[in-house]
Write a protein that holds these residues in place. Structure first.
Motif, PDB file in Angstrom:
ATOM      1  N   SER A 144       1.140  -1.530   0.170  1.00  0.00           N
ATOM      2  CA  SER A 144       0.107   0.160  -0.400  1.00  0.00           C
ATOM      3  C   SER A 144       0.778   0.910   0.046  1.00  0.00           C
ATOM      4  O   SER A 144       2.262   0.784  -0.082  1.00  0.00           O
ATOM      5  CB  SER A 144      -1.276   0.530   0.987  1.00  0.00           C
ATOM      6  OG  SER A 144      -0.192   0.296   2.217  1.00  0.00           O
ATOM      7  N   GLY A 146       1.720   2.836   2.540  1.00  0.00           N
ATOM      8  CA  GLY A 146       2.221   2.889   3.904  1.00  0.00           C
ATOM      9  C   GLY A 146       3.019   1.736   4.362  1.00  0.00           C
ATOM     10  O   GLY A 146       4.239   1.858   4.425  1.00  0.00           O
ATOM     11  N   PRO A 194      -2.932   4.649  -9.675  1.00  0.00           N
ATOM     12  CA  PRO A 194      -4.357   4.405 -10.581  1.00  0.00           C
ATOM     13  C   PRO A 194      -3.742   4.491 -11.295  1.00  0.00           C
ATOM     14  O   PRO A 194      -4.141   4.079 -12.877  1.00  0.00           O
ATOM     15  CB  PRO A 194      -5.794   4.875 -10.026  1.00  0.00           C
ATOM     16  CG  PRO A 194      -5.346   5.036  -8.773  1.00  0.00           C
ATOM     17  CD  PRO A 194      -3.586   5.397  -8.203  1.00  0.00           C
ATOM     18  N   GLY A 305      -4.145  -4.404   0.249  1.00  0.00           N
ATOM     19  CA  GLY A 305      -4.142  -3.171   0.495  1.00  0.00           C
ATOM     20  C   GLY A 305      -3.647  -2.133  -1.261  1.00  0.00           C
ATOM     21  O   GLY A 305      -3.965  -2.939  -2.256  1.00  0.00           O
ATOM     22  N   THR A 335      -7.841  -1.209  -0.972  1.00  0.00           N
ATOM     23  CA  THR A 335      -7.956   0.155   0.027  1.00  0.00           C
ATOM     24  C   THR A 335      -8.401   0.574   0.837  1.00  0.00           C
ATOM     25  O   THR A 335      -9.385  -1.171   1.657  1.00  0.00           O
ATOM     26  CB  THR A 335      -8.707   0.997  -1.067  1.00  0.00           C
ATOM     27  OG1 THR A 335      -9.236   1.183  -1.087  1.00  0.00           O
ATOM     28  CG2 THR A 335      -7.284   1.271  -2.531  1.00  0.00           C
ATOM     29  N   ASP A 336      -8.376   1.071   1.557  1.00  0.00           N
ATOM     30  CA  ASP A 336      -8.311   1.222   2.900  1.00  0.00           C
ATOM     31  C   ASP A 336     -10.069   1.551   3.209  1.00  0.00           C
ATOM     32  O   ASP A 336     -10.974   2.238   2.344  1.00  0.00           O
ATOM     33  CB  ASP A 336      -7.497   2.570   3.828  1.00  0.00           C
ATOM     34  CG  ASP A 336      -6.277   2.386   3.916  1.00  0.00           C
ATOM     35  OD1 ASP A 336      -6.141   1.127   3.722  1.00  0.00           O
ATOM     36  OD2 ASP A 336      -6.023   2.856   4.509  1.00  0.00           O
TER      37      ASP A 336
HETATM   38  O1  KG4 Z   1      -4.495   0.417   0.751  1.00  0.00           O
HETATM   39  P1  KG4 Z   1      -4.527   2.134   0.185  1.00  0.00           P
HETATM   40  O2  KG4 Z   1      -5.737   2.399   0.024  1.00  0.00           O
HETATM   41  O3  KG4 Z   1      -4.009   3.071   1.850  1.00  0.00           O
HETATM   42  C1  KG4 Z   1      -3.100   2.807   2.315  1.00  0.00           C
HETATM   43  O4  KG4 Z   1      -2.950   2.525   3.663  1.00  0.00           O
HETATM   44  O5  KG4 Z   1      -1.724   3.548   1.781  1.00  0.00           O
HETATM   45  O6  KG4 Z   1      -3.601   2.614  -0.503  1.00  0.00           O
HETATM   46  C2  KG4 Z   1      -2.972   4.000  -1.186  1.00  0.00           C
HETATM   47  C3  KG4 Z   1      -1.684   3.362  -1.952  1.00  0.00           C
HETATM   48  C4  KG4 Z   1      -1.191   4.449  -2.600  1.00  0.00           C
HETATM   49  O7  KG4 Z   1      -0.068   4.280  -2.706  1.00  0.00           O
HETATM   50  C5  KG4 Z   1      -2.346   4.261  -4.283  1.00  0.00           C
HETATM   51  O8  KG4 Z   1      -1.166   5.242  -5.352  1.00  0.00           O
HETATM   52  C6  KG4 Z   1      -2.034   2.833  -4.461  1.00  0.00           C
HETATM   53  O9  KG4 Z   1      -2.271   2.252  -3.180  1.00  0.00           O
HETATM   54  N1  KG4 Z   1      -2.663   2.474  -5.691  1.00  0.00           N
HETATM   55  C7  KG4 Z   1      -2.058   1.785  -6.686  1.00  0.00           C
HETATM   56  C8  KG4 Z   1      -3.631   1.629  -7.070  1.00  0.00           C
HETATM   57  N2  KG4 Z   1      -3.983   2.284  -7.208  1.00  0.00           N
HETATM   58  C9  KG4 Z   1      -4.264   2.715  -5.784  1.00  0.00           C
HETATM   59  N3  KG4 Z   1      -1.114   1.367  -6.877  1.00  0.00           N
HETATM   60  C10 KG4 Z   1      -0.899   0.872  -8.398  1.00  0.00           C
HETATM   61  N4  KG4 Z   1      -1.656   0.059  -8.397  1.00  0.00           N
HETATM   62  C11 KG4 Z   1      -3.281   1.058  -8.353  1.00  0.00           C
HETATM   63  N5  KG4 Z   1      -4.183   0.725  -9.996  1.00  0.00           N
END
Ligand code: KG4
Ligand code: ZN
Length: 370
Positions: A144, A146, A194, A305, A335-336
């Motif tokens: 994720s 973090g 994304p 994540g 995602t969260d």
């Molecule tokens: O789990 P999350 O909603 O929040 C955290 O705990 O960080 O993850 C958010 C992260 C962000 O860095 C975002 O750029 C990444 O997940 N993310 C992706 C995609 N969708 C969200 N990274 C790569 N490809 C995706 N499709």
């Protein structure tokens, strides 16, 4: 605990205020997620003080909406579960304080949940709803903004009760952070995952300029800060100011540009760079998972994540050549969210393992079962 038992889950560890009502069968009666993306995107990342303020503003309406959607009163709940850590201290505090208030006022138990365990339970919940068996022991990869953590998870005593051993983690940036920083460096804005996911498919990945770092000590560990540095150097070696300015203007004009709009302001060379980044980061994750499978004899892989939404990562780990079945949650649960926090609390409810009112935010909370 009966199958009708319902848990209210609350999640405020980072930049999403979320509440959900889930029952012991795995049915989701409500899931509300209020994102703070608009507020933080201006700064290119999450600003902790702003996150706490927004959680304070959102927590009451978000929980109220979840209970209304689930047609549920406090007295219908068997427990209230809340993320205790890891996360931002001030942000966690808002959810914990509110959950304590509900627990006290409604006379229901309080269960503090580890956010990382929540991500893992998002996959277990999907499996339970689809009556699908996950083969244990399993590797659990959390990717994720973090975290980049790889665990070995074995079954504990009760249903969905797991025990964890940390196998590897990032030594610096999380993989989502690398996506976000590469995107910000090139004018794509925050969050970067994304948009890079969509555009990388239009480029041809070259070997340069990204490489997989070789790790001294634990070879399964990750390091993603070099990816950000490589993107900055690549940008500095070129005259990209006009191109980057065009993307900034696009973001100012439109809150969510379409794929066609992004492609209009992204020349081939930059698309190739994004493709290289996504390919190398994916190669890195896949190689470490393959090595961990071989080392531990784990029989499957579960991935969760925000970065688990990544289409290229899903495709390569689900490919028939990958040596074990790989399970991902549906994107809304990757995602969260608070569904995963409620789901992770059920084994604790069954064991009557409750938190006291001394529960405090644990920003560096670990997951390993001692
Ligand atoms: O789990 P999350 O909603 O929040 C955290 O705990 O960080 O993850 C958010 C992260 C962000 O860095 C975002 O750029 C990444 O997940 N993310 C992706 C995609 N969708 C969200 N990274 C790569 N490809 C995706 N499709
Ligand atoms: Zn998370």
């Amino acid at each position: 605990m009966t199958l009708d038992a319902r848990i209210l889950g609350i999640e405020t560890s980072c930049d999403e205020t979320a509440a959900a009502v889930v029952d012991a069968r795995g049915a989701v009666h409500a899931s509300v997620v209020s994102s703070q993306l608009d507020i933080h995107s201006v700064y290119g990342g999450v600003v902790p003080e702003l996150a706490s303020r927004e959680h304070l503003r959102n927590i009451v309406p978000v929980v109220r909406q979840a209970l209304e959607e689930a047609d549920c009163a406090y007295r219908d709940l068997s427990a209230v579960a809340v993320t205790a850590g890891p996360g931002l201290a001030g942000a966690l505090l808002v959810g914990i304080t509110y959950a304590k208030g509900i627990s006290f006022a409604a006379g229901i138990p309080l269960i503090g949940v580890n956010h990382l365990e929540g991500h893992i339970h998002a996959v277990l919940l999907d499996a339970m709803r689809e009556s699908r068996e996950i083969e244990f022991p399993t590797l659990a990869l959390i990717v994720s903004g973090g975290h980049t953590h790889l665990y070995l998870a074995e079954r504990g005593e009760g249903a969905n009760d797991l025990r964890y051993r940390l196998l590897a983690r990032t030594r610096d940036d999380a993989i989502g952070e690398a996506y976000d920083k590469v995107a910000v460096t090139l004018g794509f804005g925050y969050p970067g995952g994304p948009v890079i996911d969509k555009l990388a498919a239009y480029g041809v990945p070259a070997k340069e300029p990204f490489t997989i770092p070789s790790m001294k000590g634990n070879p399964l560990d990750f390091s993603f800060s070099g990816y950000k540095t490589a993107a900055i150097r690549w940008r500095e070696a070129r005259l990209l100011d006009r191109e980057i300015q065009a993307r900034r203007e696009l973001r100012e004009r439109c809150a969510a540009p379409t794929l066609e709009q992004w492609l209009e302001v992204t020349p081939r060379e930059t698309l190739d760079l994004l493709a290289s980044f996504q390919q190398t980061a994916g190669d890195n994750v896949e190689a470490n998972c393959r090595a961990a499978l071989a080392q531990t004899g784990a029989r499957s892989l579960i991935v969760s994540g925000g970065v688990a939404c990544n289409s290229a990562l899903r495709a390569r780990l689900r490919d028939s050549r990958f040596p074990a079945p790989a399970w991902f949650p549906e994107p809304q649960l990757s995602t969260d969210n608070a569904v995963m926090i409620a789901a992770a609390a059920f084994p604790r409810l069954a064991r009557k393992e409750f938190s006291g009112y001394s529960l405090n935010p644990l920003p560096g909370m670990r997951l390993e079962s001692e």
